[in-house]
Scaffold this motif. Structure first.
Motif, PDB file in Angstrom:
ATOM      1  N   ASP A  26      -5.890   0.343   9.767  1.00  0.00           N
ATOM      2  CA  ASP A  26      -4.992  -0.549   9.013  1.00  0.00           C
ATOM      3  C   ASP A  26      -4.334   0.237   7.930  1.00  0.00           C
ATOM      4  O   ASP A  26      -3.026   0.230   8.038  1.00  0.00           O
ATOM      5  CB  ASP A  26      -5.868  -1.418   8.136  1.00  0.00           C
ATOM      6  CG  ASP A  26      -6.199  -2.910   9.027  1.00  0.00           C
ATOM      7  OD1 ASP A  26      -5.998  -2.663  10.346  1.00  0.00           O
ATOM      8  OD2 ASP A  26      -7.106  -3.639   8.472  1.00  0.00           O
ATOM      9  N   SER A  90      -5.450  -4.377  12.434  1.00  0.00           N
ATOM     10  CA  SER A  90      -5.139  -5.764  12.327  1.00  0.00           C
ATOM     11  C   SER A  90      -3.942  -6.117  11.770  1.00  0.00           C
ATOM     12  O   SER A  90      -3.387  -6.986  11.521  1.00  0.00           O
ATOM     13  CB  SER A  90      -6.406  -6.521  11.392  1.00  0.00           C
ATOM     14  OG  SER A  90      -6.325  -6.050  10.306  1.00  0.00           O
ATOM     15  N   THR A 117      -9.396  -6.397   4.769  1.00  0.00           N
ATOM     16  CA  THR A 117     -10.403  -5.295   5.485  1.00  0.00           C
ATOM     17  C   THR A 117     -11.475  -4.506   4.597  1.00  0.00           C
ATOM     18  O   THR A 117     -12.440  -4.349   4.667  1.00  0.00           O
ATOM     19  CB  THR A 117      -9.630  -4.312   6.314  1.00  0.00           C
ATOM     20  OG1 THR A 117      -8.820  -5.048   7.369  1.00  0.00           O
ATOM     21  CG2 THR A 117     -10.329  -3.364   7.270  1.00  0.00           C
TER      22      THR A 117
END
Length: 155
Positions: A26, A90, A117
């Motif tokens: 991420d 994501s 996250t």
């Protein structure tokens, strides 16, 4: 390589490292997104956004290194390819070059996703009493929450 014996059981180390891999993916995706926007932003806020995005991607460059090094400290391999990052992240890639306002909105959502996250990884670290990872992740959360707030404030 020698067995890692830092007071965290093997299963916990592997689970925490897996969470950190998601955080790394991420964070690296956000780094690329921010750098892209730095290069391609236009409009009346050009100078302000260009410089702000540079500050953000510079900070993220340091962060991804710290996260990757923590993964290695836990005895796992840190991912390092676009392919793997895109599978783990994501945060979606952005097609084309959005307008400046949309860039900011996208970055807010991306920073908020990194916070989400981070929260998941923080839980794993706290449950395993892994204070080093918890500290790193907590610091990352604080940075991304602040950055999201600053970006929202420009809208």
């Amino acid at each position: 390589m020698m067995k890692v014996d830092i007071g965290i059981n093997e299963q916990d180390r592997i689970e925490i490292a897996q969470g950190l891999k998601l955080l790394l993916a991420d964070s690296y995706t956000l780094y690329l997104q921010t750098h892209n926007f730095h290069w391609n932003v236009t409009g009346p806020q050009f100078r302000e956004l260009h410089l702000m995005f540079e500050e953000h991607y510079t900070e993220l460059a340091t962060a991804v290194d710290e996260i990757a090094e923590r993964i290695r400290t836990l005895g796992e391999i840190a991912p390092g390819t676009y392919k793997v990052f895109s599978e783990l992240s994501s945060i979606s890639e952005v097609e084309g070059v959005p307008a400046a306002k949309e860039m900011i909105e996208i970055l807010v959502r991306s920073h908020e996703q990194v916070v989400k996250t981070s929260r998941e990884v923080l839980k794993l670290a706290q449950e395993a009493e892994d204070e080093s990872t918890a500290s790193l992740v907590s610091d990352r959360m604080r940075e991304h929450e602040k950055t999201a707030w600053m970006l929202r404030s420009t809208l």
